[in-house]
Design a protein around this motif. Structure first.
Motif, PDB file in Angstrom:
ATOM      1  N   THR A  63       0.811  -1.219   0.000  1.00  0.00           N
ATOM      2  CA  THR A  63       0.000   0.000   0.000  1.00  0.00           C
ATOM      3  C   THR A  63       0.843   1.268   0.000  1.00  0.00           C
ATOM      4  O   THR A  63       0.328   2.358  -0.252  1.00  0.00           O
ATOM      5  CB  THR A  63      -0.923   0.013   1.226  1.00  0.00           C
ATOM      6  N   GLU A  64       2.138   1.154   0.289  1.00  0.00           N
ATOM      7  CA  GLU A  64       3.008   2.328   0.334  1.00  0.00           C
ATOM      8  C   GLU A  64       3.393   2.841  -1.052  1.00  0.00           C
ATOM      9  O   GLU A  64       3.855   3.976  -1.185  1.00  0.00           O
ATOM     10  CB  GLU A  64       4.286   1.992   1.116  1.00  0.00           C
ATOM     11  N   ARG A  91      -5.520  -6.379  -5.223  1.00  0.00           N
ATOM     12  CA  ARG A  91      -5.751  -6.426  -3.778  1.00  0.00           C
ATOM     13  C   ARG A  91      -7.087  -7.080  -3.465  1.00  0.00           C
ATOM     14  O   ARG A  91      -7.206  -7.907  -2.540  1.00  0.00           O
ATOM     15  CB  ARG A  91      -5.699  -4.992  -3.241  1.00  0.00           C
ATOM     16  N   LEU A 150       6.763  -3.718   5.251  1.00  0.00           N
ATOM     17  CA  LEU A 150       5.523  -3.297   5.908  1.00  0.00           C
ATOM     18  C   LEU A 150       4.342  -4.126   5.420  1.00  0.00           C
ATOM     19  O   LEU A 150       3.473  -4.538   6.211  1.00  0.00           O
ATOM     20  CB  LEU A 150       5.263  -1.813   5.638  1.00  0.00           C
ATOM     21  N   ALA A 151       4.298  -4.381   4.130  1.00  0.00           N
ATOM     22  CA  ALA A 151       3.197  -5.155   3.561  1.00  0.00           C
ATOM     23  C   ALA A 151       3.177  -6.579   4.109  1.00  0.00           C
ATOM     24  O   ALA A 151       2.107  -7.138   4.390  1.00  0.00           O
ATOM     25  CB  ALA A 151       3.311  -5.176   2.040  1.00  0.00           C
ATOM     26  N   SER A 153       4.232  -7.585   7.048  1.00  0.00           N
ATOM     27  CA  SER A 153       3.719  -7.539   8.417  1.00  0.00           C
ATOM     28  C   SER A 153       2.192  -7.514   8.430  1.00  0.00           C
ATOM     29  O   SER A 153       1.545  -8.268   9.173  1.00  0.00           O
ATOM     30  CB  SER A 153       4.268  -6.313   9.150  1.00  0.00           C
ATOM     31  N   ASP A 154       1.617  -6.660   7.597  1.00  0.00           N
ATOM     32  CA  ASP A 154       0.157  -6.536   7.555  1.00  0.00           C
ATOM     33  C   ASP A 154      -0.491  -7.808   7.011  1.00  0.00           C
ATOM     34  O   ASP A 154      -1.531  -8.255   7.510  1.00  0.00           O
ATOM     35  CB  ASP A 154      -0.244  -5.341   6.690  1.00  0.00           C
ATOM     36  N   HIS A 155       0.116  -8.382   5.999  1.00  0.00           N
ATOM     37  CA  HIS A 155      -0.438  -9.588   5.383  1.00  0.00           C
ATOM     38  C   HIS A 155      -0.448 -10.757   6.365  1.00  0.00           C
ATOM     39  O   HIS A 155      -1.441 -11.489   6.482  1.00  0.00           O
ATOM     40  CB  HIS A 155       0.386  -9.936   4.146  1.00  0.00           C
ATOM     41  N   ALA A 157      -0.466 -10.591   9.603  1.00  0.00           N
ATOM     42  CA  ALA A 157      -1.467 -10.321  10.641  1.00  0.00           C
ATOM     43  C   ALA A 157      -2.864 -10.684  10.153  1.00  0.00           C
ATOM     44  O   ALA A 157      -3.680 -11.238  10.905  1.00  0.00           O
ATOM     45  CB  ALA A 157      -1.415  -8.855  11.055  1.00  0.00           C
ATOM     46  N   ASP A 158      -3.134 -10.401   8.881  1.00  0.00           N
ATOM     47  CA  ASP A 158      -4.428 -10.741   8.299  1.00  0.00           C
ATOM     48  C   ASP A 158      -4.620 -12.256   8.235  1.00  0.00           C
ATOM     49  O   ASP A 158      -5.677 -12.788   8.591  1.00  0.00           O
ATOM     50  CB  ASP A 158      -4.531 -10.131   6.897  1.00  0.00           C
ATOM     51  N   ALA A 217       6.474 -10.701  12.907  1.00  0.00           N
ATOM     52  CA  ALA A 217       5.036 -10.957  12.850  1.00  0.00           C
ATOM     53  C   ALA A 217       4.688 -12.368  13.299  1.00  0.00           C
ATOM     54  O   ALA A 217       3.527 -12.774  13.237  1.00  0.00           O
ATOM     55  CB  ALA A 217       4.527 -10.720  11.435  1.00  0.00           C
TER      56      ALA A 217
END
Length: 339
Positions: A63-64, A91, A150-151, A153-155, A157-158, A217
């Motif tokens: 997303t960055e 996405r 960063l992506a 980490s978010d992925h 977590a999802d 993560a």
């Protein structure tokens, strides 16, 4: 002999539509999720379009940075604001795939693997706003690697939210272009030259950002590189706790580096199930794995969970029946090697 060797897949499956993805997911879960010798994973069906292929799928997570699809492939736009439509579609498609995963496997209690394209393969395939690959721009490839961290980490977590009882998450970083990046083997946009080599310290640093993000993560970081000259030592030095290789492409140094990784307690995923031509029987592949261990002086009992078995690469060019059989073979070989 101790139980622990696992069978898994690299990621891609044949097909062209959402129904094919749902079938691929059903095959993966059916062959691998309920077996102690299986490592299930999120399948990929690149035949659905560029947003479902490895580069687009990963750019959908980032997303960055904004990217759109051009006739030559994916390109960063150099703008900020709402993501371009192509990136939003990628996405959305991945979110749809993860919804299907959650619906079918939310109670999964075993290990589970997800795949993301690595920073150097992205840099070798994605273009800058004004043309040529990101690989040509030191600052751009650095920004890409940090955005990817960063992506990831978010992925993760999802995925953890969707599979709350999974015993382990594995993050597979796909780096098929890494060897070419290190050897100055990536063509420039004109096709008449090659991009300069990326020196190992810089290559390691970018990988380290992404692999460390995965570990932070709560995932175990692996790297997949189905190419000759896999830099196993560099990958482990950057934080990879597992390396996925094609046994047919390993040279003498690669065999030694793989043995060193296993002896140190890291994982080697041995690609032995062919992805083209007729598939052999279980016995042929079991004997091949055992001969390889014997050649390296490794005891299968001591290797234990450090060894896994997979197809040599993705299965997108296979048939649905062939892809199912390839996963079945990987699982059966793992079970037999475990005793």
């Amino acid at each position: 002999m101790s139980v622990g060797v696992r069978g898994t897949g690299v990621g891609s499956f044949p097909g062209e539509g959402q129904r094919d993805y749902d079938e691929a997911l059903s095959v993966v879960l059916g062959e691998l999720a309920a077996d102690e010798h299986g490592l299930a994973f999120v399948p990929e069906v690149p035949g659905r379009g560029a947003g479902a292929a490895m580069t687009g799928r990963t750019l959908g997570l980032v997303t960055e940075l904004d990217a759109d699809l051009q006739p030559e492939g994916w390109r960063l736009t150099g703008t900020s604001g709402a993501s371009p439509a192509d990136q939003r579609r990628a996405r959305s498609l991945l979110a749809q795939d993860l919804d299907a995963l959650e619906e079918q496997a939310s109670a999964h209690t075993g290990p589970f693997k997800v795949q993301v394209t690595g920073p150097w393969t992205l840099a070798a395939t994605v273009e800058r706003p004004r043309g040529d690959k990101l690989l040509a721009d030191h600052g751009a490839r650095r920004d890409l690697a940090q955005a990817l961290a960063l992506a990831v980490s978010d992925h993760l977590a999802d995925v953890r939210r969707r599979l709350p009882d999974a015993s382990e998450l594995v993050l597979q970083l796909d780096e098929p272009a890494l060897s070419a990046v290190l050897a100055a083997g990536v063509p420039t946009a004109s096709g008449f030259g090659k991009h300069r080599m990326v020196h190992p310290p810089e290559a390691s640093e970018a990988l380290e950002w992404v692999l460390a993000a995965a570990e932070a993560a709560g995932a175990t970081p692996w790297v997949h590189c189905c190419a000759p000259d896999v830099p196993i030592g560099l990958l482990r030095g950057a934080g990879a706790r597992g390396v996925m290789v094609d046994l047919d492409l390993l040279d003498a140094g690669g065999h030694d580096a793989a043995a060193e990784a296993l002896e140190a307690g890291d994982t080697i995923v041995l690609g032995v199930v062919p992805t083209t031509g007729p598939l052999p029987g279980d016995k042929v592949l079991v004997e091949r794995v055992l001969r390889w261990l014997d050649m390296l002086g490794l005891d299968p009992e001591e290797v234990g969970a450090g060894l896994a078995v997979s197809p040599t690469c993705g299965l997108a060019a296979s048939t649905p029946a062939g892809a199912r059989r390839a996963l079945e073979l990987a699982r059966n070989v793992a079970r037999s090697v475990s005793g």
